[in-house]
Design a protein around this motif. Sequence first.
Motif, short mmCIF file in Angstrom:
data_model
loop_
_atom_site.label_atom_id
_atom_site.label_comp_id
_atom_site.label_asym_id
_atom_site.label_seq_id
_atom_site.Cartn_x
_atom_site.Cartn_y
_atom_site.Cartn_z
N HIS A 51 -38.31 -75.12 -26.92
CA HIS A 51 -38.07 -74.37 -25.69
C HIS A 51 -37.45 -75.25 -24.61
O HIS A 51 -37.49 -76.46 -24.69
N GLY A 52 -36.86 -74.60 -23.61
CA GLY A 52 -36.35 -75.32 -22.46
C GLY A 52 -34.84 -75.29 -22.33
O GLY A 52 -34.31 -75.78 -21.34
N ASN A 53 -34.13 -74.75 -23.31
CA ASN A 53 -32.67 -74.71 -23.22
C ASN A 53 -32.12 -73.29 -23.33
O ASN A 53 -31.01 -73.09 -23.79
N HIS A 54 -32.90 -72.31 -22.90
CA HIS A 54 -32.48 -70.92 -23.09
C HIS A 54 -31.18 -70.58 -22.38
O HIS A 54 -30.38 -69.81 -22.90
N GLU A 55 -30.94 -71.17 -21.22
CA GLU A 55 -29.69 -70.87 -20.50
C GLU A 55 -28.48 -71.43 -21.25
O GLU A 55 -27.45 -70.77 -21.36
N GLN A 56 -28.62 -72.63 -21.81
CA GLN A 56 -27.53 -73.21 -22.60
C GLN A 56 -27.31 -72.42 -23.89
O GLN A 56 -26.18 -72.20 -24.30
N ASP A 57 -28.41 -72.01 -24.53
CA ASP A 57 -28.30 -71.21 -25.75
C ASP A 57 -27.56 -69.91 -25.47
O ASP A 57 -26.70 -69.48 -26.23
N TRP A 58 -27.93 -69.26 -24.37
CA TRP A 58 -27.31 -67.98 -23.99
C TRP A 58 -25.81 -68.19 -23.72
O TRP A 58 -24.98 -67.42 -24.22
N ALA A 59 -25.47 -69.22 -22.95
CA ALA A 59 -24.07 -69.48 -22.62
C ALA A 59 -23.26 -69.80 -23.88
O ALA A 59 -22.14 -69.32 -24.05
N GLN A 60 -23.83 -70.58 -24.79
CA GLN A 60 -23.15 -70.90 -26.04
C GLN A 60 -22.94 -69.63 -26.87
O GLN A 60 -21.85 -69.42 -27.42
N ALA A 61 -23.96 -68.80 -26.96
CA ALA A 61 -23.85 -67.56 -27.72
C ALA A 61 -22.75 -66.67 -27.14
O ALA A 61 -21.94 -66.12 -27.89
#
Length: 70
Positions: free
Chosen positions: A51-61
Amino acid sequence: MARSSGPHAHPQTAAHASEHAPETRGPRNVITHDQISRRAYEIFLARGGFHGNHEQDWAQAERELKLGRR
């Protein structure tokens, strides 16, 4: 009594029913929230589920889907 989702259905009932309807395919360039969410979750799992990188994961997706990559 069953709820109707036809043209005379209560607006709130009809809206609620459409939230749970199967996803339909629209134009190819339209990316849905669900598509981004699923891809972000795949990225999260590929990173080991930390956990902790949800914003980066969302932007990458979002980027990948807009470019047609997966």
